[in-house]
Design an enzyme around this catalytic site. Structure first.
Site, PDB file in Angstrom:
ATOM      1  N   ASP A  23       0.848  -1.180   0.000  1.00 22.07           N
ATOM      2  CA  ASP A  23       0.000   0.000   0.000  1.00 22.07           C
ATOM      3  C   ASP A  23       0.890   1.238   0.000  1.00 22.07           C
ATOM      4  O   ASP A  23       2.110   1.151   0.100  1.00 22.07           O
ATOM      5  CB  ASP A  23      -0.961  -0.010   1.173  1.00 22.07           C
ATOM      6  CG  ASP A  23      -0.250  -0.044   2.518  1.00 22.07           C
ATOM      7  OD1 ASP A  23       0.935   0.322   2.581  1.00 22.07           O
ATOM      8  OD2 ASP A  23      -0.873  -0.463   3.499  1.00 22.07           O
TER       9      ASP A  23
ATOM     10  N   GLY B 238       0.929   3.743   2.186  1.00 23.35           N
ATOM     11  CA  GLY B 238       1.167   4.337   3.494  1.00 23.35           C
ATOM     12  C   GLY B 238       0.176   5.418   3.854  1.00 23.35           C
ATOM     13  O   GLY B 238       0.117   5.874   5.000  1.00 23.35           O
TER      14      GLY B 238
ATOM     15  N   ASP C 289      -2.856   8.300  -2.136  1.00 29.42           N
ATOM     16  CA  ASP C 289      -4.144   8.972  -2.240  1.00 29.42           C
ATOM     17  C   ASP C 289      -4.474   9.629  -0.912  1.00 29.42           C
ATOM     18  O   ASP C 289      -3.893   9.305   0.116  1.00 29.42           O
ATOM     19  CB  ASP C 289      -5.251   7.994  -2.638  1.00 29.42           C
ATOM     20  CG  ASP C 289      -5.460   6.889  -1.594  1.00 29.42           C
ATOM     21  OD1 ASP C 289      -4.454   6.493  -0.954  1.00 29.42           O
ATOM     22  OD2 ASP C 289      -6.589   6.419  -1.422  1.00 29.42           O
TER      23      ASP C 289
ATOM     24  N   GLY D 167     -11.754   3.913  -0.106  1.00 24.03           N
ATOM     25  CA  GLY D 167     -12.718   4.725   0.613  1.00 24.03           C
ATOM     26  C   GLY D 167     -14.091   4.123   0.793  1.00 24.03           C
ATOM     27  O   GLY D 167     -15.059   4.863   1.014  1.00 24.03           O
TER      28      GLY D 167
ATOM     29  N   ASP E 261      -8.066  -7.539  -0.316  1.00 28.39           N
ATOM     30  CA  ASP E 261      -7.241  -7.758   0.873  1.00 28.39           C
ATOM     31  C   ASP E 261      -8.050  -7.376   2.090  1.00 28.39           C
ATOM     32  O   ASP E 261      -8.947  -6.526   2.012  1.00 28.39           O
ATOM     33  CB  ASP E 261      -5.958  -6.909   0.831  1.00 28.39           C
ATOM     34  CG  ASP E 261      -6.229  -5.459   1.244  1.00 28.39           C
ATOM     35  OD1 ASP E 261      -5.969  -5.112   2.417  1.00 28.39           O
ATOM     36  OD2 ASP E 261      -6.713  -4.673   0.411  1.00 28.39           O
TER      37      ASP E 261
ATOM     38  N   CYS F 184     -13.019 -28.809   5.646  1.00 27.66           N
ATOM     39  CA  CYS F 184     -11.742 -28.134   5.399  1.00 27.66           C
ATOM     40  C   CYS F 184     -10.579 -29.112   5.539  1.00 27.66           C
ATOM     41  O   CYS F 184     -10.556 -29.950   6.439  1.00 27.66           O
ATOM     42  CB  CYS F 184     -11.575 -26.971   6.380  1.00 27.66           C
ATOM     43  SG  CYS F 184     -10.025 -26.059   6.184  1.00 27.66           S
TER      44      CYS F 184
ATOM     45  N   CYS G 138      -7.295 -27.934   5.779  1.00 27.50           N
ATOM     46  CA  CYS G 138      -6.113 -27.197   6.226  1.00 27.50           C
ATOM     47  C   CYS G 138      -5.420 -27.950   7.361  1.00 27.50           C
ATOM     48  O   CYS G 138      -5.977 -28.891   7.941  1.00 27.50           O
ATOM     49  CB  CYS G 138      -6.492 -25.785   6.668  1.00 27.50           C
ATOM     50  SG  CYS G 138      -7.268 -25.671   8.301  1.00 27.50           S
TER      51      CYS G 138
ATOM     52  N   CYS H  69      -7.420 -28.205  10.662  1.00 26.12           N
ATOM     53  CA  CYS H  69      -8.566 -29.118  10.652  1.00 26.12           C
ATOM     54  C   CYS H  69      -8.146 -30.578  10.505  1.00 26.12           C
ATOM     55  O   CYS H  69      -8.806 -31.470  11.030  1.00 26.12           O
ATOM     56  CB  CYS H  69      -9.530 -28.722   9.536  1.00 26.12           C
ATOM     57  SG  CYS H  69     -10.386 -27.157   9.849  1.00 26.12           S
TER      58      CYS H  69
ATOM     59  N   HIS I 238      -6.559 -21.627   9.585  1.00 24.90           N
ATOM     60  CA  HIS I 238      -7.850 -22.114   9.091  1.00 24.90           C
ATOM     61  C   HIS I 238      -8.608 -21.009   8.357  1.00 24.90           C
ATOM     62  O   HIS I 238      -9.167 -21.241   7.271  1.00 24.90           O
ATOM     63  CB  HIS I 238      -8.709 -22.647  10.227  1.00 24.90           C
ATOM     64  CG  HIS I 238     -10.123 -22.865   9.792  1.00 24.90           C
ATOM     65  ND1 HIS I 238     -10.501 -23.924   8.993  1.00 24.90           N
ATOM     66  CD2 HIS I 238     -11.241 -22.104   9.975  1.00 24.90           C
ATOM     67  CE1 HIS I 238     -11.787 -23.823   8.721  1.00 24.90           C
ATOM     68  NE2 HIS I 238     -12.260 -22.733   9.300  1.00 24.90           N
TER      69      HIS I 238
END
Length: 377
Positions: free
Chosen positions: A91, A93, A145, A214, A264, A304, A306, A309, A335
């Site tokens: 990003d 900052g 921005d 935003g 994200d 799941c 993972c 799990c 998870h």
């Protein structure tokens, strides 16, 4: 300009695509785990790769102040520093600086602020932001921005938007590495007139991708969804579209249905650290610290695969939280990231098969009338 984004398939407005960086190509739609200080909290890069992550996000503000972009460069760059070999997006900052409301001053030149670490005076301009990101060696850098608060009036949003466009041009002009991808950011609050203006002006600047900013700074969910109804369509269809800082699985499929490609959010790992875990059920999450799971021998989610799990029971992870063992939050975070990344894989597959609307309806029905923040306590 090198073509970075390839559109592979459309299903309605949902887009299946791919984006190319110097550290490799990733498939879209996708979700980026957030590694604020060059680390996704509690999850090592080998595990991230196993979970199916393809892009990691790092935070320019925090890494600029500590350990410093020049030190990261001396140590081989952000990929060597973190051990993550795939694409890295940073990003600008700006959001972190704007969060320091009482200790920063905004001018046309940039933002003067005091470090949250030691109170030292610092200055972030569009040029400085790109210098920091470029020096670290990221693959995708965000233009600086201005991040307005959600409660401003129309004229204040308009002035902020104009500043963002001027800073966007300066950000792109500051790039000296042609292999560094750069994304511009739209603003304008929830005002359709300003969003339209922002999209038109930012799209005229030859960025490699365009982000929607935003809409996750305090706006009601309905207001965000209204922006998504029209705004992604206002951005170039031959470029990647990024919705910043969003959100729940419901929010993600809603945005995908309107043509957004990349996301994200800290929610999977932050929720995991609090014991909140996502599941393929109704309701779609629960808090594993609740006493009802103290003798539950089943996995967090039977669907799941993972590590958490496959290996541990709800009772064991509940115990880890109760005794303050760091492994508990780690397993819950692993998870949750698996849940998000598996969802994105299902989204991509559904778009390819022309069945995205079915998956969309399933996720929306599961989250119908639920307030994640209220019910996950």
């Amino acid at each position: 300009m090198t073509k970075r984004y390839t559109l592979i398939k459309l299903d309605g407005k949902a887009r299946r695509g791919a984006f190319r960086t110097r550290s490799g190509e990733f498939q879209t739609p996708t979700f980026m785990p957030v590694g604020t200080r060059a680390s996704v909290k509690g999850v090592d890069v080998e595990r991230l790769e196993q979970l199916g992550a393809s892009v990691m996000l790092v935070n320019t503000y925090h890494l600029w102040l500590r350990p410093g972009h020049e030190r990261i460069s001396r140590l081989g760059g952000i990929h060597t520093f973190t051990g993550w070999k795939g694409p890295i997006l940073s990003d600008s900052g700006g959001f972190q600086v704007f969060s320091l409301k009482s200790i920063r001053t905004i001018t046309e030149r940039g933002i003067e602020f005091r470090s949250h670490l030691d109170g030292s005076k610092q200055f972030l301009s569009p040029e400085k932001s790109i210098e920091v990101q470029q020096t670290m060696g990221v693959d995708i850098a965000m233009a600086l921005d201005e991040c307005p608060a959600s409660n401003l009036d129309f004229d204040a949003f308009n002035r902020s938007l104009d500043m963002t466009v001027r800073w966007a041009r300066r950000s792109l002009e500051a790039r000296t590495d042609p292999e560094l991808c750069m994304f511009g950011i739209t603003q304008g609050g929830c005002h359709q007139e300003l969003r339209t203006k922002s999209a038109q002006q930012i799209s005229e600047i030859p960025f490699d991708g365009y982000a929607i900013g935003g809409v996750s700074v305090g706006e009601p969910k309905g207001a965000m969804y209204e922006v998504l109804r029209y705004h992604p369509d206002q951005l170039p269809s031959d470029h990647i579209r990024y919705l910043m800082g969003v959100g729940t699985p419901e929010d993600i499929v809603e945005a995908v249905s309107h043509g957004v490609d990349i996301f994200d959010c800290v929610m999977p790992t932050r929720s995991g650290r609090l014991g909140r875990v996502f599941i393929e059920d109704d309701p779609p999450f629960f808090n594993i610290k609740n006493s009802r799971y103290a003798e539950d021998s089943g996995p967090i989610d039977p669907t799941c695969m993972c590590f958490a799990c496959r290996t541990h029971s709800r009772a064991y992870i509940h115990h880890l939280f109760k005794v303050g063992e760091m492994l508990g939050p780690q397993l819950a975070s692993i998870h949750n990231l698996s849940h998000y990344l598996t969802l994105m894989s299902r989204v991509r597959e559904a778009i390819e098969q022309g069945t995205f609307s079915t998956l969309y309806s399933l996720i929306k029905e599961r989250w119908k009338s639920l307030d994640f923040h209220a019910l996950a306590e």
